[in-house]
Scaffold this active site. Structure first.
Site, PDB file in Angstrom:
ATOM      1  N   SER A   7       0.846  -1.082   0.046  1.00 36.75           N
ATOM      2  CA  SER A   7      -0.029   0.226   0.042  1.00 36.75           C
ATOM      3  C   SER A   7       0.842   1.107   0.110  1.00 36.75           C
ATOM      4  CB  SER A   7      -0.793  -0.205   1.327  1.00 36.75           C
ATOM      5  OG  SER A   7      -1.477   1.323   1.561  1.00 36.75           O
ATOM      6  N   TYR A  61      -1.947   0.039  10.074  1.00 39.60           N
ATOM      7  CA  TYR A  61      -2.099  -0.587   8.765  1.00 39.60           C
ATOM      8  C   TYR A  61      -0.775  -0.383   8.084  1.00 39.60           C
ATOM      9  CZ  TYR A  61      -3.940  -1.032   3.895  1.00 39.60           C
ATOM     10  OH  TYR A  61      -4.136  -1.381   2.558  1.00 39.60           O
TER      11      TYR A  61
END
Ligand SMILES: NC(=O)c1ccc[n+]([C@@H]2O[C@H](COP(=O)([O-])OP(=O)(O)OC[C@H]3O[C@@H](n4cnc5c(N)ncnc54)[C@H](O)[C@@H]3O)[C@@H](O)[C@H]2O)c1
Length: 253
Positions: free
Chosen positions: A145, A155
């Site tokens: 990501s 995350y």
């Protein structure tokens, strides 16, 4: 362009929705046989029907990527039914609502689950499928990501760790001729991404892009197709951003 992947087998984890479904459709359209693996069985069945609708074929396997037993059972079925695996797309992942916040207060169990699905599962699955990947001199694509470049969120930390694994995996699997890369998407239009970022923050993040349009699941699937194609076959050991230039301005929480 059609049929570049005719006779090839592609496994997509998280194939029930979003980016995983887009990969399945893109590879299915070009003749690949899809192995879909997801915790969401209904979504996989929908994806299989969509793949068949574009002329491809697909099979569905339920797996919880946080469970080593599930991962090994999935690999056993795949190795039992397929001698070779051309592409493994480790796409399944989750944000647990932690895209745009710091990382305190999660507690050990949540951290472990986060890492199990986003970071460790991809490596365990690739390890278990190694014989079939080696037979095909295949490709592993890990799903990172844009958040991994500024890992100030839980995350982002799991995805930055996956980047490290990607380099280690390229080295370790390379002795069998298997390549390993990661794709790091920016803000792509999927239900899960929308659910993880509040509307005003979405617009602010999108405003940081140099390419002034919404990123789509197809943008990511197209990059996957290229990396798996003959044209992309000299690319290895890279984490490749596909974010419209967002990273240059900086992901901010
Ligand atoms: N959409 C974005 O903007 C974006 C940006 C950067 C990275 N990503 C990453 O791309 C991947 C796909 O994202 P998406 O937006 O399509 O999300 P999504 O939620 O639509 O798809 C993720 C899929 O993974 C599956 N999954 C979740 N937990 C699982 C588990 N324990 N075992 C097996 N399957 C499980 C879900 O059922 C779902 O089908 C994720 O790894 C995500 O972190 C997405």
């Amino acid at each position: 362009m059609a049929d570049r992947f005719s006779g090839k087998t592609v496994l997509v984890t998280g194939g029930a929705a979003g980016l995983g479904r887009a990969y399945a459709l893109a590879f299915g359209r070009e003749g690949a046989h899809l192995i879909l693996a997801d915790i969401n069985e209904d979504g996989m069945i929908e994806t299989r029907a969509l793949v068949e609708g574009v002329g491809g074929s697909a099979e569905c396997h339920r797996v919880d990527m946080s469970s080593e037993a599930d991962i090994n059972a999935l690999a056993g079925k795949v190795l039992g039914g397929h001698e070779r695996l051309d592409v493994l797309i480790n796409n399944a992942g989750l944000h647990l609502g932690e895209i745009a916040r710091g990382f305190f207060g999660l507690g050990q169990a949540k951290w472990q689950y986060f890492f199990a699905v986003n970071t460790i599962g991809p490596m365990l699955l690739a390890e278990a499928l190694r014989p079939a990947l080696a037979k095909a001199t295949g490709l592993i694509i890990n799903k990172s990501s844009m958040a991994s470049y500024n890992p100030a969120t839980a995350y982002g930390i799991t995805k930055a760790s996956l980047n490290v694994f990607t380099h280690a995996m390229a080295l370790q699997f390379g002795s069998d001729g298997i390549r390993c890369v990661a794709i790091a998407p920016g803000l792509m239009e999927t239900e899960a991404a929308r659910g993880g970022v509040q509307d005003d923050n979405w617009e602010r993040l999108k405003g940081m892009q140099m390419v002034k349009r919404q990123g789509t699941a197809e943008d990511i699937a197209n990059l996957g197709l290229f990396l798996a194609s003959d044209e992309g076959s000299f690319i290895n050991n890279e984490v490749i951003l596909c974010d419209g230039g967002n990273q240059m301005r900086g992901f901010r929480i």
